[in-house]
Design an enzyme around this catalytic site. Structure first.
Site, PDB file in Angstrom:
ATOM      1  N   LEU A   1      21.182 -22.648  35.832  1.00  0.00           N
ATOM      2  CA  LEU A   1      21.126 -23.043  37.240  1.00  0.00           C
ATOM      3  C   LEU A   1      22.326 -22.499  37.988  1.00  0.00           C
ATOM      4  O   LEU A   1      23.463 -22.669  37.547  1.00  0.00           O
ATOM      5  CB  LEU A   1      21.102 -24.576  37.353  1.00  0.00           C
ATOM      6  CG  LEU A   1      21.394 -25.157  38.749  1.00  0.00           C
ATOM      7  CD1 LEU A   1      20.282 -24.774  39.739  1.00  0.00           C
ATOM      8  CD2 LEU A   1      21.560 -26.676  38.681  1.00  0.00           C
ATOM      9  N   SER A   2      22.099 -21.893  39.137  1.00  0.00           N
ATOM     10  CA  SER A   2      23.145 -21.512  40.076  1.00  0.00           C
ATOM     11  C   SER A   2      24.162 -20.580  39.412  1.00  0.00           C
ATOM     12  O   SER A   2      23.810 -19.474  39.003  1.00  0.00           O
ATOM     13  CB  SER A   2      23.791 -22.782  40.642  1.00  0.00           C
ATOM     14  OG  SER A   2      24.552 -22.505  41.790  1.00  0.00           O
ATOM     15  N   ALA A   3      25.428 -20.998  39.283  1.00  0.00           N
ATOM     16  CA  ALA A   3      26.393 -20.160  38.569  1.00  0.00           C
ATOM     17  C   ALA A   3      25.935 -19.920  37.139  1.00  0.00           C
ATOM     18  O   ALA A   3      26.159 -18.844  36.571  1.00  0.00           O
ATOM     19  CB  ALA A   3      27.775 -20.805  38.585  1.00  0.00           C
TER      20      ALA A   3
ATOM     21  N   ALA B   1      23.382 -17.238  37.390  1.00  0.00           N
ATOM     22  CA  ALA B   1      24.035 -15.944  37.545  1.00  0.00           C
ATOM     23  C   ALA B   1      24.592 -15.451  36.214  1.00  0.00           C
ATOM     24  O   ALA B   1      24.525 -14.256  35.896  1.00  0.00           O
ATOM     25  CB  ALA B   1      25.145 -16.039  38.586  1.00  0.00           C
TER      26      ALA B   1
ATOM     27  N   GLU C   1      29.010 -25.546  44.838  1.00  0.00           N
ATOM     28  CA  GLU C   1      29.118 -24.168  45.263  1.00  0.00           C
ATOM     29  C   GLU C   1      28.843 -24.097  46.767  1.00  0.00           C
ATOM     30  O   GLU C   1      28.049 -23.313  47.251  1.00  0.00           O
ATOM     31  CB  GLU C   1      28.139 -23.285  44.506  1.00  0.00           C
ATOM     32  CG  GLU C   1      28.460 -23.186  43.037  1.00  0.00           C
ATOM     33  CD  GLU C   1      27.431 -22.391  42.278  1.00  0.00           C
ATOM     34  OE1 GLU C   1      27.799 -21.735  41.323  1.00  0.00           O
ATOM     35  OE2 GLU C   1      26.258 -22.450  42.634  1.00  0.00           O
TER      36      GLU C   1
END
Length: 387
Positions: A147-149, A152, A354
């Site tokens: 998820l998210s970071a 990435a 974030e």
């Protein structure tokens, strides 16, 4: 071009938001700790879960939490270990700590941590090897999601070690290789800039010597995500289409309620990229009431991305039809206080893990209490974008 005063004001607003962050939750912990997994150049910790009576040759799913989350909390809310019990696969949870990143983000924007055989990606690779060797897992069925970071960083793992993975799942994440500095990370989160599909694909192809075949990729994003804007999902799809020489137009498109899906198949007719968009959903992992627990950035929208990603990979059965009342609701105004999304509501709150520093709504003046450099560094550390 942004002025220094504008940048400072935006970073200060981010710092104020971070200061309002709620303390970490104490979630039930089903995970064990993995030790002795290698040189660990990224300095990560590692957790894992094995269902009872797991057979030899089971698949392995690597799960990367988002900023301000822990492995145990993400497991509890996402339902991955619940699904592992049901479908029979092992779980590995790399975990960030405050010594690496004060906001517990994986360092997806730091070149050393996203380069093959270096930093955090090598640490995760070492964990995977240890799990496979220790527990007799299937090397041909290793998958990664985040998820998210964490999404990435999952994209970074898929690009730097494509031969390791049969598939990936990127939730509210970012494309690989476009951000290598803090300003670039901020800009990428808001969807700034334009890169050709060929250049995007080259970033993946040049990250390793692997000639293919490539992992199959499931992408999930909310249409109302104001933290990592939805254009990033399109860029991720374009990056992997280019890497695999697929056409721009999808092979198949369908929609059910607020869930739209586009699929790209290879020349053998196998679906290799799946782009899922949830209407009116903000930043977080899509969940349903039958799997996982709703909470901050873990959003009950009537469909479980956990189950659907595992289905796409071929290691779990499809989700049952959604119950009545799971049709997406209209996007509401941005709340002014931190809140936990209720069951079957959507994540329109701005995530503090974030928070977007370039949103015009954050441009507030800042008292000149500290020196410019100290103010910038403090705000960046609060955002998890500087060690």
């Amino acid at each position: 071009m942004r002025t220094m005063s504008d940048t400072i004001a935006r970073l200060a607003a981010l710092r104020r938001q971070h200061g309002a962050h709620l303390p970490g939750e104490h979630a039930p912990d089903r995970l064990s700790t993995l030790t002795g997994f290698g040189s660990n150049p990224g300095g990560l910790t590692s957790r894992f879960y094995l269902p009872p009576n797991l057979p030899q040759g089971a698949p392995l799913v690597v799960v990367l939490h988002g900023c301000s989350q822990t492995a145990a909390a993400y497991d509890h809310r996402s339902g991955w270990s619940q699904l592992a019990d049901e479908a029979g696969f092992a779980l590995l949870y790399p975990e960030q700590h405050g010594g690496n990143n004060p906001n517990l983000c994986f360092n997806w924007f730091v070149p050393h941590d996203t380069r093959r055989d270096a930093g955090e990606v090598l640490s995760v690779r070492q964990m995977i090897e240890t799990m496979v060797e220790t527990h007799g897992l299937d090397r041909s069925r290793i998958f990664i999601t985040g998820l998210s970071a964490g999404g990435a960083m999952a994209a970074a793992m898929l690009a730097t070690y494509p031969e390791v993975f049969a598939g990936g799942g990127i939730i509210a994440g970012l494309p690989f290789g476009l951000a290598t500095t803090v300003p670039e990370a901020f800009d990428l989160m808001r969807g700034a800039g334009s890169v050709s599909d060929e250049a995007l694909g080259s970033l993946v192809r040049e990250a390793s010597a692997h000639p293919g075949p490539w992992p199959k990729i499931a992408i999930w994003h909310g249409s109302a995500d104001m933290t990592v804007v939805p254009s990033n999902a399109e860029t991720i799809a374009a990056q992997w289409r280019s890497a695999q020489d697929l056409d721009e137009l999808p092979t198949q498109s369908d929609q059910s309620g607020g869930h739209s899906r586009r699929i790209w198949a290879n020349t053998q007719g196998e679906a290799v990229i799946e782009l899922n968009t949830i209407a009116a959903m903000g930043h977080g992992t899509p969940l349903s009431a039958d799997l996982g627990v709703a909470g901050p950035y873990m959003l009950d929208v009537g469909i479980s991305s956990t189950r659907e990603i595992a289905r796409f990979w071929g290691i779990a059965s499809a989700q049952e039809p959604a119950v009545a009342g799971s049709v997406p609701l209209p996007v509401q105004e941005q709340p002014t206080a931190v809140s936990v999304p209720a069951v079957r509501t959507f994540g329109t709150d701005r995530p503090l893990d974030e928070a977007h520093p370039l949103d015009p709504r954050t441009t507030q003046s800042m008292p000149d209490v500290f020196g410019v450099q100290k103010t910038i560094e403090t705000a960046l550390r609060a955002a998890g974008l500087m060690r």
